[in-house]
Design an enzyme around this catalytic site. Sequence first.
Site, PDB file in Angstrom:
ATOM      1  N   CYS A 143       0.810  -1.214   0.000  1.00  0.00           N
ATOM      2  CA  CYS A 143       0.000   0.000   0.000  1.00  0.00           C
ATOM      3  C   CYS A 143       0.851   1.276   0.000  1.00  0.00           C
ATOM      4  O   CYS A 143       1.968   1.281   0.512  1.00  0.00           O
ATOM      5  CB  CYS A 143      -0.888   0.013   1.234  1.00  0.00           C
ATOM      6  SG  CYS A 143      -1.887  -1.457   1.365  1.00  0.00           S
ATOM      7  N   ARG A 154       5.808  -0.040  -5.647  1.00  0.00           N
ATOM      8  CA  ARG A 154       5.619  -0.891  -4.469  1.00  0.00           C
ATOM      9  C   ARG A 154       4.645  -2.033  -4.733  1.00  0.00           C
ATOM     10  O   ARG A 154       4.546  -2.958  -3.945  1.00  0.00           O
ATOM     11  CB  ARG A 154       5.064  -0.053  -3.300  1.00  0.00           C
ATOM     12  CG  ARG A 154       5.998   1.048  -2.845  1.00  0.00           C
ATOM     13  CD  ARG A 154       5.264   2.061  -1.990  1.00  0.00           C
ATOM     14  NE  ARG A 154       4.799   1.489  -0.750  1.00  0.00           N
ATOM     15  CZ  ARG A 154       5.467   1.511   0.389  1.00  0.00           C
ATOM     16  NH1 ARG A 154       6.633   2.106   0.433  1.00  0.00           N
ATOM     17  NH2 ARG A 154       4.979   0.971   1.471  1.00  0.00           N
ATOM     18  N   TRP A 175      -2.907  -2.845  -1.583  1.00  0.00           N
ATOM     19  CA  TRP A 175      -2.529  -4.235  -1.847  1.00  0.00           C
ATOM     20  C   TRP A 175      -3.416  -5.051  -0.926  1.00  0.00           C
ATOM     21  O   TRP A 175      -3.282  -4.971   0.288  1.00  0.00           O
ATOM     22  CB  TRP A 175      -1.047  -4.439  -1.540  1.00  0.00           C
ATOM     23  CG  TRP A 175      -0.564  -5.816  -1.816  1.00  0.00           C
ATOM     24  CD1 TRP A 175      -0.648  -6.908  -0.999  1.00  0.00           C
ATOM     25  CD2 TRP A 175       0.096  -6.262  -2.986  1.00  0.00           C
ATOM     26  NE1 TRP A 175      -0.096  -8.003  -1.605  1.00  0.00           N
ATOM     27  CE2 TRP A 175       0.369  -7.644  -2.826  1.00  0.00           C
ATOM     28  CE3 TRP A 175       0.467  -5.644  -4.180  1.00  0.00           C
ATOM     29  CZ2 TRP A 175       1.012  -8.401  -3.796  1.00  0.00           C
ATOM     30  CZ3 TRP A 175       1.112  -6.406  -5.139  1.00  0.00           C
ATOM     31  CH2 TRP A 175       1.385  -7.766  -4.943  1.00  0.00           C
ATOM     32  N   ASN A 229      -2.186   2.427   5.845  1.00  0.00           N
ATOM     33  CA  ASN A 229      -1.282   1.295   5.583  1.00  0.00           C
ATOM     34  C   ASN A 229      -1.089   0.568   6.909  1.00  0.00           C
ATOM     35  O   ASN A 229      -0.973   1.203   7.952  1.00  0.00           O
ATOM     36  CB  ASN A 229       0.094   1.782   5.125  1.00  0.00           C
ATOM     37  CG  ASN A 229       0.060   2.348   3.725  1.00  0.00           C
ATOM     38  OD1 ASN A 229      -0.955   2.285   3.054  1.00  0.00           O
ATOM     39  ND2 ASN A 229       1.183   2.906   3.290  1.00  0.00           N
ATOM     40  N   GLY A 230      -0.999  -0.755   6.860  1.00  0.00           N
ATOM     41  CA  GLY A 230      -0.802  -1.513   8.095  1.00  0.00           C
ATOM     42  C   GLY A 230      -2.000  -2.420   8.333  1.00  0.00           C
ATOM     43  O   GLY A 230      -2.809  -2.654   7.425  1.00  0.00           O
ATOM     44  N   GLU A 267      22.654 -20.052   5.995  1.00  0.00           N
ATOM     45  CA  GLU A 267      22.122 -18.780   5.492  1.00  0.00           C
ATOM     46  C   GLU A 267      23.258 -17.786   5.208  1.00  0.00           C
ATOM     47  O   GLU A 267      23.231 -17.069   4.203  1.00  0.00           O
ATOM     48  CB  GLU A 267      21.120 -18.197   6.510  1.00  0.00           C
ATOM     49  CG  GLU A 267      20.658 -16.774   6.249  1.00  0.00           C
ATOM     50  CD  GLU A 267      19.883 -16.579   4.947  1.00  0.00           C
ATOM     51  OE1 GLU A 267      19.586 -17.572   4.260  1.00  0.00           O
ATOM     52  OE2 GLU A 267      19.607 -15.412   4.609  1.00  0.00           O
ATOM     53  N   LYS A 290      24.019 -16.079   1.611  1.00  0.00           N
ATOM     54  CA  LYS A 290      24.086 -14.630   1.379  1.00  0.00           C
ATOM     55  C   LYS A 290      25.342 -14.283   0.598  1.00  0.00           C
ATOM     56  O   LYS A 290      25.302 -13.509  -0.349  1.00  0.00           O
ATOM     57  CB  LYS A 290      24.094 -13.842   2.704  1.00  0.00           C
ATOM     58  CG  LYS A 290      22.802 -13.689   3.437  1.00  0.00           C
ATOM     59  CD  LYS A 290      21.797 -12.748   2.820  1.00  0.00           C
ATOM     60  CE  LYS A 290      20.929 -13.454   1.831  1.00  0.00           C
ATOM     61  NZ  LYS A 290      19.814 -14.247   2.289  1.00  0.00           N
ATOM     62  N   GLU A 314      25.140 -15.458  -3.032  1.00  0.00           N
ATOM     63  CA  GLU A 314      24.163 -14.725  -3.843  1.00  0.00           C
ATOM     64  C   GLU A 314      24.685 -13.390  -4.330  1.00  0.00           C
ATOM     65  O   GLU A 314      24.446 -13.020  -5.466  1.00  0.00           O
ATOM     66  CB  GLU A 314      22.891 -14.442  -3.021  1.00  0.00           C
ATOM     67  CG  GLU A 314      21.962 -15.601  -2.882  1.00  0.00           C
ATOM     68  CD  GLU A 314      20.698 -15.196  -2.132  1.00  0.00           C
ATOM     69  OE1 GLU A 314      20.805 -14.849  -0.939  1.00  0.00           O
ATOM     70  OE2 GLU A 314      19.624 -15.223  -2.737  1.00  0.00           O
ATOM     71  N   HIS A 348      34.056 -34.309   9.144  1.00  0.00           N
ATOM     72  CA  HIS A 348      33.645 -35.469   8.359  1.00  0.00           C
ATOM     73  C   HIS A 348      33.787 -35.220   6.865  1.00  0.00           C
ATOM     74  O   HIS A 348      33.132 -35.897   6.067  1.00  0.00           O
ATOM     75  CB  HIS A 348      32.201 -35.857   8.698  1.00  0.00           C
ATOM     76  CG  HIS A 348      32.039 -36.280  10.124  1.00  0.00           C
ATOM     77  ND1 HIS A 348      32.498 -37.490  10.597  1.00  0.00           N
ATOM     78  CD2 HIS A 348      31.527 -35.619  11.202  1.00  0.00           C
ATOM     79  CE1 HIS A 348      32.239 -37.574  11.894  1.00  0.00           C
ATOM     80  NE2 HIS A 348      31.672 -36.443  12.284  1.00  0.00           N
ATOM     81  N   LYS A 362      13.558 -12.133  -7.518  1.00  0.00           N
ATOM     82  CA  LYS A 362      13.081 -11.951  -6.145  1.00  0.00           C
ATOM     83  C   LYS A 362      12.046 -13.004  -5.790  1.00  0.00           C
ATOM     84  O   LYS A 362      12.019 -13.524  -4.685  1.00  0.00           O
ATOM     85  CB  LYS A 362      12.487 -10.542  -5.993  1.00  0.00           C
ATOM     86  CG  LYS A 362      11.955 -10.226  -4.601  1.00  0.00           C
ATOM     87  CD  LYS A 362      13.067 -10.232  -3.577  1.00  0.00           C
ATOM     88  CE  LYS A 362      12.588 -10.042  -2.160  1.00  0.00           C
ATOM     89  NZ  LYS A 362      13.577 -10.527  -1.175  1.00  0.00           N
TER      90      LYS A 362
HETATM   91  O1  M6R Z   1       9.483 -15.534  -1.201  1.00  0.00           O
HETATM   92  P1  M6R Z   1      10.059 -16.725  -0.517  1.00  0.00           P
HETATM   93  O2  M6R Z   1      10.420 -16.478   0.911  1.00  0.00           O
HETATM   94  O3  M6R Z   1       9.176 -17.933  -0.634  1.00  0.00           O
HETATM   95  O4  M6R Z   1      11.386 -17.048  -1.306  1.00  0.00           O
HETATM   96  C1  M6R Z   1      12.127 -18.197  -1.023  1.00  0.00           C
HETATM   97  C2  M6R Z   1      13.514 -18.116  -1.633  1.00  0.00           C
HETATM   98  O5  M6R Z   1      13.419 -18.029  -3.030  1.00  0.00           O
HETATM   99  C3  M6R Z   1      14.301 -16.916  -1.100  1.00  0.00           C
HETATM  100  O6  M6R Z   1      14.424 -16.956   0.288  1.00  0.00           O
HETATM  101  C4  M6R Z   1      15.717 -16.901  -1.736  1.00  0.00           C
HETATM  102  O7  M6R Z   1      16.458 -17.973  -1.269  1.00  0.00           O
HETATM  103  C5  M6R Z   1      16.396 -15.562  -1.423  1.00  0.00           C
HETATM  104  N1  M6R Z   1      17.029 -15.065  -2.597  1.00  0.00           N
HETATM  105  C6  M6R Z   1      17.441 -15.666  -0.393  1.00  0.00           C
HETATM  106  O8  M6R Z   1      18.173 -14.514  -0.218  1.00  0.00           O
END
Ligand code: M6R
Length: 610
Positions: free
Chosen positions: A2, A27, A73, A99-100, A483, A487, A490, A506, A605
């Site tokens: 929103c 957005r 939204w 919004n919210g 994770e 990061k 990526e 191992h 994304k």
């Molecule tokens: O929108 P989602 O949380 O379902 O997405 C899942 C993954 O595609 C997402 O977390 C992806 O691994 C990211 N790029 C991680 O940074």
Amino acid sequence: MCGIIGYIGKREALPILLEGLKRLEYRGYDSAGVCVSAQGLTTVRSPGKIKNLEEKLAGRSLSASVGIGHTRWATHGPPVEKNTHPHADCHGRLSLVHNGIIENYSELRRKLESQGHVFSSDTDTETLAHLIEQLLSDGASDLPSAVRAALKQVRGTYGLAVISQDYPDVIVVARLGSPIVLGIGDGESFVASDASAILGHTRRVVFLDDGEMATLTGDGYQVRSLDDSPIQKTPEEVDWSDEQAQKNGQPHFMLKEMLEQPDVVRNSLRGRLDLGDGLAVLGGLRDVADRLRQIDRLIIVACGSAYYAGLVGEYMIEANAGVPVEVELGSEFRYRKPIITPQTAVLAISQSGETADTLAALREAKMKGALTLGIVNAVGSTIARETDAGVYNHAGPEVGVASTKAFVSQLTVLALLTLFLGRQRQMSVTYGNKLAQELLHLPDMIQKILDQRQNIELLAKRWAGASDMLYLGRNYLAPIAFEGALKLKEVSYIHAEGYAAGEMKHGPIALIDPGFPCLVMCPEDSLYEKTKSNIQELKARGGPIIALTTEDNQEVSQFADDVIFMSKTIEMLQPILSVIPLQLFAYYVAVSKGFDPDKPRNLAKSVTVE
Ligand code: M6R
């Protein structure tokens, strides 16, 4: 997501509102509307794109110098005209955009309906319009007082702008958990949820903080607290480009979103902790609370970072709530033969709520009769709509492809779910309270880590030349190692592996040599001595060590090449702190290598294909 725009001054409001709405289009939204105030209020709303709204407005003469607009939204109710903002009271004398989420809207709505109010939408927002109307008719002295009194009855989050035909010279605005910025012009004032909507008109802005309200007129603004105390706020000049405005002045969305994390955690927790009884108050699970008391197994389905959040959730829920948990990759789940009984709940975790593999897993679980739950950030997304019940993250839109704030919010909500399930079972009120108190300390602890970002940047520059890295952690921190490595991969394209520290000997230890740095999470927790031994094993092979430990630890610096410190919290919550330096590290490595962390190659994304 929103967006809000508002104008009060001497010019025609409508073109300013429409232009502002267009600037907020990035957005995402599914309907848009405006309300202008001349002799009385006129509202025009339309589902779909802003051009649909413009078509509806074509040929109408709506000359007015006060107005508000909104891109919606959908959350409560589908994207149809009656649910589009602005919303009005019974008699169309006041209009507002929001919004919210108003979490206690059903209770408020029931009460207002019993007092004779007639609602025309399915939204939580409309409740606010009727509540303000009721308070005015009960004798509130003016519009700001009525808005203030209404907000005191509300649980949830809001960025809000209200106009009224009885108070034609003001726009009343308020913020709690959803941004509001005021724009100060010459004989005119603006309000928006995002500075990019107003920077074409003025660069003098005032950012409201949570708990603040403002009254805007053509001549300026007054800010007061929800308790009605005056607050001095001096406008600042922003010289941001449109793109920078969307990034809140930061060079990248990824950094902007990491810096938002203290507020993100606050928003994920807001209104959801009952400190007296040590409970998590999760409105979205209320209807299935009895079924959740009966479940004997929870299966978490998710992908990527959300999957790693699920793994942390497994440690949290099994150890603290006593419910057996399995975590499955969305892409694997439906091709196996998962065993689902009437006592199985399946929880999908997804920032976007649209990830094809997670959605397919969820549908498979539903078809097999499981109770389906969601932890979703994108309100109104497919996963949010298709689950039986769930909890929203309230993390705000995440634009950076590499998930940061959504991940931290997922961990926070998983901690709340642990508290919820645990208190339904054996968790004591004392421990519940301790957990709740500790959760509330997290935002400040995260801020302390963010404040060290210059050191982390230096450190990142030092290690940016590595071609491989190993991330290690134990227990709750093993998934954080995965994770952290994800990061780095990526955004910096450095090959990185995450391992449970005990597993390193191992196999991966074969890789270790002086050119292969390891980032080891080594807080002073129940497994501190074990992790220390792993560090010694790495040192013995010449592996350089970057250690992440808890503050006051003097020992780790003796055998690590670089050390990052964080506050100490209870073991279950330490992953929420530990991931922050790893995100910053990945970001600064990417930037120092000249990559744009917001546009990692080959990544999208939201992955809506299998
Ligand atoms: O929108 P989602 O949380 O379902 O997405 C899942 C993954 O595609 C997402 O977390 C992806 O691994 C990211 N790029 C991680 O940074």
